[in-house]
Design a protein around this motif. Structure first.
Motif, PDB file in Angstrom:
ATOM      1  N   THR A   1     -49.227  -5.073  48.177  1.00 33.10           N
ATOM      2  CA  THR A   1     -48.044  -4.246  47.969  1.00 33.10           C
ATOM      3  C   THR A   1     -47.505  -4.462  46.563  1.00 33.10           C
ATOM      4  OG1 THR A   1     -46.596  -5.970  48.825  1.00 33.10           O
ATOM      5  CG2 THR A   1     -47.387  -4.328  50.394  1.00 33.10           C
ATOM      6  N   ILE A   2     -46.852  -3.450  46.058  1.00 28.64           N
ATOM      7  CA  ILE A   2     -46.238  -3.530  44.743  1.00 28.64           C
ATOM      8  C   ILE A   2     -44.777  -3.899  44.945  1.00 28.64           C
ATOM      9  CG2 ILE A   2     -45.606  -2.224  42.687  1.00 28.64           C
ATOM     10  CD1 ILE A   2     -48.032  -0.437  43.265  1.00 28.64           C
ATOM     11  N   ASN A   3     -44.347  -4.968  44.281  1.00 28.08           N
ATOM     12  CA  ASN A   3     -42.958  -5.388  44.396  1.00 28.08           C
ATOM     13  C   ASN A   3     -42.091  -4.531  43.499  1.00 28.08           C
ATOM     14  OD1 ASN A   3     -43.548  -7.381  46.211  1.00 28.08           O
ATOM     15  ND2 ASN A   3     -43.847  -8.932  44.646  1.00 28.08           N
ATOM     16  N   ARG A   4     -41.180  -3.820  44.110  1.00 28.80           N
ATOM     17  CA  ARG A   4     -40.223  -3.002  43.384  1.00 28.80           C
ATOM     18  C   ARG A   4     -38.834  -3.470  43.745  1.00 28.80           C
ATOM     19  NH1 ARG A   4     -42.877   2.444  45.349  1.00 28.80           N
ATOM     20  NH2 ARG A   4     -44.832   2.284  44.237  1.00 28.80           N
ATOM     21  N   PRO A   5     -37.897  -3.337  42.809  1.00 27.24           N
ATOM     22  CA  PRO A   5     -36.528  -3.721  43.156  1.00 27.24           C
ATOM     23  C   PRO A   5     -35.984  -2.824  44.265  1.00 27.24           C
ATOM     24  CG  PRO A   5     -36.686  -3.045  40.834  1.00 27.24           C
ATOM     25  CD  PRO A   5     -38.029  -2.888  41.450  1.00 27.24           C
ATOM     26  N   LEU A   6     -35.204  -3.387  45.142  1.00 22.64           N
ATOM     27  CA  LEU A   6     -34.543  -2.633  46.190  1.00 22.64           C
ATOM     28  C   LEU A   6     -33.089  -2.471  45.759  1.00 22.64           C
ATOM     29  CD1 LEU A   6     -34.393  -1.341  48.986  1.00 22.64           C
ATOM     30  CD2 LEU A   6     -34.000  -3.618  49.922  1.00 22.64           C
ATOM     31  N   ASP A  38     -28.904  -4.925  43.258  1.00 24.31           N
ATOM     32  CA  ASP A  38     -30.288  -5.333  43.494  1.00 24.31           C
ATOM     33  C   ASP A  38     -30.371  -6.203  44.747  1.00 24.31           C
ATOM     34  OD1 ASP A  38     -32.914  -6.101  43.386  1.00 24.31           O
ATOM     35  OD2 ASP A  38     -32.805  -7.030  41.410  1.00 24.31           O
ATOM     36  N   SER A  58     -33.408  -7.076  46.104  1.00 23.21           N
ATOM     37  CA  SER A  58     -34.793  -7.538  46.191  1.00 23.21           C
ATOM     38  C   SER A  58     -34.817  -8.913  46.853  1.00 23.21           C
ATOM     39  CB  SER A  58     -35.400  -7.641  44.791  1.00 23.21           C
ATOM     40  OG  SER A  58     -35.354  -6.394  44.153  1.00 23.21           O
TER      41      SER A  58
END
Length: 74
Positions: A6-11, A17, A19
């Protein structure tokens, strides 16, 4: 069995943020503000602090938002 990468993207929620590496527990937040964890929960219930909940129902707070409140004196 092959696992997907999976690609870690900010939430980002409401501009904050959330994340996984940026999350704080209610105890962490309480220590930073020098209040009790129940006060932090009350702030979340009142909408003063945004939070997300884990699968177990535990609140987690955005480090970015908490540090912003601390620096603004809110």
């Amino acid at each position: 069995m092959r696992l997907k990468r999976t690609i870690n993207r900010p939430l980002i929620i409401d501009g904050w943020d959330f994340s996984p590496e940026q999350l704080l527990s209610p105890g962490d937040v309480a220590d930073m503000f020098r209040v009790g964890p129940k006060t932090v929960a009350r702030w979340a219930d009142d909408g003063k602090l945004a939070c997300v909940r884990t699968l177990g129902g535990v609140r987690r707070f955005s480090r970015q938002q908490v540090e912003s409140f601390l620096s603004d004196g809110a």
